[in-house]
Design a protein around this motif. Sequence first.
Motif, PDB file in Angstrom:
ATOM      1  N   THR A   1       0.838  -1.213   0.000  1.00  0.00           N
ATOM      2  CA  THR A   1       0.000   0.000   0.000  1.00  0.00           C
ATOM      3  C   THR A   1       0.868   1.257   0.000  1.00  0.00           C
ATOM      4  N   ILE A   2       1.990   1.205   0.718  1.00  0.00           N
ATOM      5  CA  ILE A   2       2.900   2.361   0.720  1.00  0.00           C
ATOM      6  C   ILE A   2       3.496   2.573  -0.676  1.00  0.00           C
ATOM      7  N   LEU A   3       3.877   1.483  -1.310  1.00  0.00           N
ATOM      8  CA  LEU A   3       4.442   1.593  -2.661  1.00  0.00           C
ATOM      9  C   LEU A   3       3.386   2.045  -3.660  1.00  0.00           C
ATOM     10  N   ASP A   4       2.132   1.684  -3.417  1.00  0.00           N
ATOM     11  CA  ASP A   4       1.043   2.170  -4.273  1.00  0.00           C
ATOM     12  C   ASP A   4       0.925   3.690  -4.166  1.00  0.00           C
ATOM     13  N   VAL A   5       1.051   4.199  -2.941  1.00  0.00           N
ATOM     14  CA  VAL A   5       1.025   5.655  -2.745  1.00  0.00           C
ATOM     15  C   VAL A   5       2.191   6.310  -3.476  1.00  0.00           C
ATOM     16  N   LYS A   6       3.371   5.727  -3.365  1.00  0.00           N
ATOM     17  CA  LYS A   6       4.537   6.294  -4.036  1.00  0.00           C
ATOM     18  C   LYS A   6       4.359   6.292  -5.558  1.00  0.00           C
ATOM     19  N   GLN A   7       3.706   5.267  -6.076  1.00  0.00           N
ATOM     20  CA  GLN A   7       3.555   5.156  -7.530  1.00  0.00           C
ATOM     21  C   GLN A   7       2.451   6.059  -8.079  1.00  0.00           C
ATOM     22  N   HIS A   8       1.354   6.200  -7.323  1.00  0.00           N
ATOM     23  CA  HIS A   8       0.182   6.874  -7.879  1.00  0.00           C
ATOM     24  C   HIS A   8      -0.140   8.219  -7.245  1.00  0.00           C
ATOM     25  N   HIS A   9       0.412   8.525  -6.072  1.00  0.00           N
ATOM     26  CA  HIS A   9       0.008   9.755  -5.382  1.00  0.00           C
ATOM     27  C   HIS A   9       1.181  10.661  -5.019  1.00  0.00           C
ATOM     28  N   ASP A  10       2.178  10.124  -4.350  1.00  0.00           N
ATOM     29  CA  ASP A  10       3.263  10.975  -3.858  1.00  0.00           C
ATOM     30  C   ASP A  10       4.562  10.161  -3.820  1.00  0.00           C
ATOM     31  N   HIS A  11       5.398  10.361  -4.821  1.00  0.00           N
ATOM     32  CA  HIS A  11       6.625   9.568  -4.904  1.00  0.00           C
ATOM     33  C   HIS A  11       7.661   9.973  -3.861  1.00  0.00           C
ATOM     34  N   SER A  12       7.415  11.078  -3.145  1.00  0.00           N
ATOM     35  CA  SER A  12       8.422  11.574  -2.207  1.00  0.00           C
ATOM     36  C   SER A  12       8.365  10.896  -0.839  1.00  0.00           C
ATOM     37  N   VAL A  13       7.414   9.986  -0.610  1.00  0.00           N
ATOM     38  CA  VAL A  13       7.330   9.303   0.683  1.00  0.00           C
ATOM     39  C   VAL A  13       8.631   8.530   0.934  1.00  0.00           C
ATOM     40  N   GLY A  14       9.259   8.799   2.082  1.00  0.00           N
ATOM     41  CA  GLY A  14      10.514   8.135   2.415  1.00  0.00           C
ATOM     42  C   GLY A  14      10.278   6.810   3.126  1.00  0.00           C
ATOM     43  N   VAL A  15      10.727   5.708   2.535  1.00  0.00           N
ATOM     44  CA  VAL A  15      10.556   4.387   3.130  1.00  0.00           C
ATOM     45  C   VAL A  15      11.729   3.512   2.697  1.00  0.00           C
ATOM     46  N   ARG A  16      12.147   2.614   3.599  1.00  0.00           N
ATOM     47  CA  ARG A  16      13.238   1.678   3.270  1.00  0.00           C
ATOM     48  C   ARG A  16      12.658   0.273   3.163  1.00  0.00           C
ATOM     49  N   TYR A  17      13.002  -0.449   2.117  1.00  0.00           N
ATOM     50  CA  TYR A  17      12.578  -1.840   1.959  1.00  0.00           C
ATOM     51  C   TYR A  17      13.557  -2.524   1.023  1.00  0.00           C
ATOM     52  N   SER A  18      13.496  -3.863   0.988  1.00  0.00           N
ATOM     53  CA  SER A  18      14.398  -4.572   0.084  1.00  0.00           C
ATOM     54  C   SER A  18      13.776  -5.869  -0.400  1.00  0.00           C
ATOM     55  N   CYS A  19      13.832  -6.929   0.421  1.00  0.00           N
ATOM     56  CA  CYS A  19      13.540  -8.274  -0.083  1.00  0.00           C
ATOM     57  C   CYS A  19      12.059  -8.546  -0.288  1.00  0.00           C
ATOM     58  N   ARG A  20      11.190  -7.909   0.500  1.00  0.00           N
ATOM     59  CA  ARG A  20       9.731  -8.124   0.501  1.00  0.00           C
ATOM     60  C   ARG A  20       9.347  -9.534   0.959  1.00  0.00           C
ATOM     61  N   GLN A  21      10.259 -10.256   1.592  1.00  0.00           N
ATOM     62  CA  GLN A  21       9.984 -11.621   2.032  1.00  0.00           C
ATOM     63  C   GLN A  21      10.288 -11.816   3.514  1.00  0.00           C
ATOM     64  N   ALA A  22      10.376 -10.736   4.266  1.00  0.00           N
ATOM     65  CA  ALA A  22      10.618 -10.813   5.715  1.00  0.00           C
ATOM     66  C   ALA A  22      11.923 -11.501   6.057  1.00  0.00           C
ATOM     67  N   THR A  23      12.934 -11.300   5.221  1.00  0.00           N
ATOM     68  CA  THR A  23      14.237 -11.883   5.532  1.00  0.00           C
ATOM     69  C   THR A  23      15.338 -10.830   5.676  1.00  0.00           C
ATOM     70  N   CYS A  24      15.133  -9.634   5.125  1.00  0.00           N
ATOM     71  CA  CYS A  24      16.212  -8.639   5.192  1.00  0.00           C
ATOM     72  C   CYS A  24      16.058  -7.694   6.383  1.00  0.00           C
ATOM     73  N   GLY A  25      14.838  -7.531   6.900  1.00  0.00           N
ATOM     74  CA  GLY A  25      14.625  -6.663   8.052  1.00  0.00           C
ATOM     75  C   GLY A  25      14.661  -5.182   7.745  1.00  0.00           C
ATOM     76  N   SER A  26      14.509  -4.788   6.489  1.00  0.00           N
ATOM     77  CA  SER A  26      14.647  -3.381   6.114  1.00  0.00           C
ATOM     78  C   SER A  26      13.402  -2.546   6.349  1.00  0.00           C
ATOM     79  N   CYS A  27      12.217  -3.143   6.341  1.00  0.00           N
ATOM     80  CA  CYS A  27      10.982  -2.347   6.318  1.00  0.00           C
ATOM     81  C   CYS A  27      10.282  -2.308   7.670  1.00  0.00           C
TER      82      CYS A  27
END
Length: 249
Positions: free
Chosen positions: A49-75
């Motif tokens: 949902t956060i990435l949806d906001v960045k893509q369609h509403h406000d690309h300036s939202v600051g967020v850190r993420y990486s693997c999307r599989q709960a293994t990297c601990g970034s988000c």
Amino acid sequence: MAQVSDVADNQPPRTKTLRIARFNPTKDNEKQFMEFSVPVEKWTTVLETILDVKQHHDHSVGVRYSCRQATCGSCGMIINGKPRLACFTKVSELDSDVVTVEPMNNFPIIRDLAVKFERLFDTHHKIKPYLDRDDTELESDAKEFLQSPEELEQYIQFANCIKCGLCNSACPTMATDSSFVGPQALAQAYRYVADSRDKGKDSRLKIIDDSHGIWRCHFAGSCSQVCPKGVDPAMGIQLLRGYMLGFRS
């Protein structure tokens, strides 16, 4: 027609309200929230949902993420008041039409949902997170240090730490003592102290035997409640105290 209307009324909402904390420490005095309507399915994660906001509403939202599989601990972030991984949290599991995301507590904010990890990495390095041995070369033909299943069982749970910082974010002592080593580092100290291959137990115990070390923990237990990997830092701290007080060797 009435039956069709009833069926439609019983359908779960296809959109949710996402409230995102916005804060830039270089120019803002306080945190503010921006709201967005985001499409969701039962499998949609908070990160999506956060990435949806960045893509369609406000690309300036600051967020850190990486693997999307709960293994990297970034988000890691605060989701509806609780530290969680955004990629591991489904919106449907929150049982709320409003999803509020904020930066983790006890971490300096870089911008919006992204925080600095320097304190966590410093304390993690402080406890020497590696096997500590005197022998620099293997003198026999052995190429590995074998362990029994029982020896592995002593620490394997604590080896699952992904350094996401959720435990430190949930810790009330971290909020009041800027020098506290924290549950993440203490759990990792136990991970190596309990490893039969390691010979650095005494030096690690000296590092955490400090007023800002293991004795500062008040055993609130919130660190273990939020760990996405079941590491259970609170239990690790209890077991470490067993070594410190002479109940374990």
